[in-house]
Motif scaffolding. Structure first.
Motif, PDB file in Angstrom:
ATOM      1  N   PRO A  10      51.284  47.455  44.287  1.00  0.00           N
ATOM      2  CA  PRO A  10      50.508  47.297  43.052  1.00  0.00           C
ATOM      3  C   PRO A  10      50.074  45.846  42.866  1.00  0.00           C
ATOM      4  O   PRO A  10      50.788  44.924  43.257  1.00  0.00           O
ATOM      5  CB  PRO A  10      51.484  47.732  41.960  1.00  0.00           C
ATOM      6  N   LEU A  11      48.905  45.660  42.272  1.00  0.00           N
ATOM      7  CA  LEU A  11      48.415  44.307  41.993  1.00  0.00           C
ATOM      8  C   LEU A  11      49.306  43.629  40.969  1.00  0.00           C
ATOM      9  O   LEU A  11      49.787  44.262  40.030  1.00  0.00           O
ATOM     10  CB  LEU A  11      46.992  44.367  41.421  1.00  0.00           C
ATOM     11  N   SER A  12      49.481  42.352  41.153  1.00  0.00           N
ATOM     12  CA  SER A  12      50.275  41.591  40.186  1.00  0.00           C
ATOM     13  C   SER A  12      49.381  40.886  39.165  1.00  0.00           C
ATOM     14  O   SER A  12      49.850  40.066  38.393  1.00  0.00           O
ATOM     15  CB  SER A  12      51.145  40.559  40.915  1.00  0.00           C
ATOM     16  N   ILE A  13      48.071  41.211  39.178  1.00  0.00           N
ATOM     17  CA  ILE A  13      47.121  40.609  38.237  1.00  0.00           C
ATOM     18  C   ILE A  13      47.061  41.481  36.989  1.00  0.00           C
ATOM     19  O   ILE A  13      46.797  42.680  37.090  1.00  0.00           O
ATOM     20  CB  ILE A  13      45.716  40.504  38.869  1.00  0.00           C
TER      21      ILE A  13
END
Length: 201
Positions: A10-13
């Motif tokens: 998953p994106l950490s943004i």
């Protein structure tokens, strides 16, 4: 690590959480579709403004025979409806001053604001009757005092002027036209006699 494995993480943004920006992003297609109608609305409003010529001409017939109402599109960026006296014209057919309803093109700017105003216009600097312009400039404060709020301080081509506005968040074109009409005749009633006196001397 393969690209496939990397893509599974998953994106950490974090998502954008500004409420206004979020609203736009969530509804961008509908917003841009509606915004594209601005040009059509702008043209329709300008057509209605030009329809005021006939209304003002009818008004003028009840005031006096010498009043001339006409459109002036010599400056394509700033069309206007002018109210003057035929007796004010010089040999070339120009008048040194006129009450005008004027707008900038586009009438509705990029911020959605109306660029529509009414006032006493003394012409462009290079074609202005300097003597008449100077005398009307000297009377600007007195004109503004008689007209009251929301008439604005003198501008380069306008001894006295004000914005034409509608209250609230909806553009009611009939209310807008009525405000322009009322502002024009208010201005005329306060300034026309002074122009008569200046041109008589």
């Amino acid at each position: 690590m393969t690209i496939e494995e990397f893509g599974r993480k998953p994106l950490s943004i974090p998502p954008i959480d500004d409420p206004q920006v979020r609203f736009y992003l969530d509804h961008w297609h509908a917003i841009e579709t509606w915004a594209a109608l601005r040009r059509d609305a702008d043209e329709a409003l300008q057509d209605r403004l030009l329809d005021l010529v006939d209304v003002l001409a009818d008004d003028a017939r009840t005031i006096g025979d010498d009043i001339d109402i006409h459109t002036d599109t010599s400056d394509r960026r700033k069309p206007r409806i002018a109210i003057s006296r035929r007796s004010w014209r010089d040999a070339a057919g120009r008048v040194p001053a006129a009450t005008v309803i004027e707008w900038q093109k586009p009438l509705i700017d990029r911020d959605g604001e109306l660029q529509l105003y009414v006032g006493l216009r003394v012409g462009e600097r290079r074609r202005r009757d300097q003597q008449v312009g100077a005398q009307l400039s000297g009377l600007a404060a007195a004109f503004r005092q008689r007209l009251g709020r929301p008439w604005e301080r003198e501008d380069e081509a306008f001894p006295v002027w004000r914005w034409v506005t509608v209250p609230g968040t909806v553009i009611d074109e009939i209310a807008l036209l009525e405000d322009a009409r009322a502002g024009a005749w208010d201005c005329w009633n306060v300034t026309a006699g002074a122009i008569d006196d200046i041109l008589a001397h």
